[in-house]
Enzyme design. Sequence first.
Site, PDB file in Angstrom:
ATOM      1  N   ASP A  39      33.835  45.833  34.008  1.00  0.00           N
ATOM      2  CA  ASP A  39      34.189  45.834  35.419  1.00  0.00           C
ATOM      3  C   ASP A  39      33.667  47.148  36.003  1.00  0.00           C
ATOM      4  OD1 ASP A  39      35.683  45.189  37.852  1.00  0.00           O
ATOM      5  OD2 ASP A  39      37.076  46.743  37.193  1.00  0.00           O
ATOM      6  N   THR A  78      31.466  42.583  38.223  1.00  0.00           N
ATOM      7  CA  THR A  78      32.343  43.104  39.258  1.00  0.00           C
ATOM      8  C   THR A  78      32.616  42.078  40.354  1.00  0.00           C
ATOM      9  OG1 THR A  78      32.524  44.806  41.000  1.00  0.00           O
ATOM     10  CG2 THR A  78      30.320  44.113  40.397  1.00  0.00           C
ATOM     11  N   ASP A 131      34.925  49.066  39.591  1.00  0.00           N
ATOM     12  CA  ASP A 131      35.920  49.932  40.218  1.00  0.00           C
ATOM     13  C   ASP A 131      37.145  50.102  39.332  1.00  0.00           C
ATOM     14  OD1 ASP A 131      34.737  50.430  42.934  1.00  0.00           O
ATOM     15  OD2 ASP A 131      34.769  48.242  42.966  1.00  0.00           O
ATOM     16  N   LYS A 153      37.464  36.559  40.183  1.00  0.00           N
ATOM     17  CA  LYS A 153      38.586  36.895  39.308  1.00  0.00           C
ATOM     18  C   LYS A 153      39.892  36.600  40.062  1.00  0.00           C
ATOM     19  CE  LYS A 153      35.880  40.753  37.417  1.00  0.00           C
ATOM     20  NZ  LYS A 153      35.784  42.227  37.274  1.00  0.00           N
TER      21      LYS A 153
END
Length: 226
Positions: free
Chosen positions: A19, A112, A21, A144
């Site tokens: 991922d 991401t 962030d 997600k």
Amino acid sequence: MPWVISTLTQTKFAAFLFDMDGTLLNSIAVVNRVWGQWALKHGLDPVAVGHTLHGRRAIDTVRDWQTPGMDVDLEAEAILQAELDDVVGLIEIPGAQAFLAALPPDRWALVTSAPRALALRRVRAAGLPLPAVIVTGDDVANGKPAPDCFLQAAKLLGVAASDCLVWEDAPAGIAAAEAAGASVMVIGTTHATPMQTPHPVVGGYTQLSVAVDEDGSLLLQAVNQG
């Protein structure tokens, strides 16, 4: 309270899926500014909105908080532009750059919820390398916590998701990794309080080392902190 490695032994994986962030870079300052301003503009509670956005696509968060008459697509575009314009305070998670540099280019991917343009902007601003395989929120029909992004990244790398280690920090991303059948490592650097999770948690990449096995697999182990 320092973060520690829990239930981690040397483990072998076909590839790593990261991922962005909160996992490779810390964008909390930017996210708080952009989303806080957006929430106030629409009469929403910035704290409440902030609790729901991590690890998810911006358009999904906007859709959850839309007010009567709101143009969801237009608002998501405005947020994207604000985030593209603001990279002040973006920094790597401790040890991320060196850890990524030690990985074979064909054994890791960036996965991401951010749009591709924002992912490229933030990774470069934080001084991190970019992999050959990048899967963003633009590339999947379901963001997600759906597993689509991790399944696609594994496929592009030519490996099974069940043989991958996903690096995540947010509940939505962890749920996506679990649904994809992957193993999970949680990065806890940006968490104000410890996350309740059955997965191993580390505070950054300085606590870990990686080696490449004869078959090209990645061997992950804890670094002796003395």
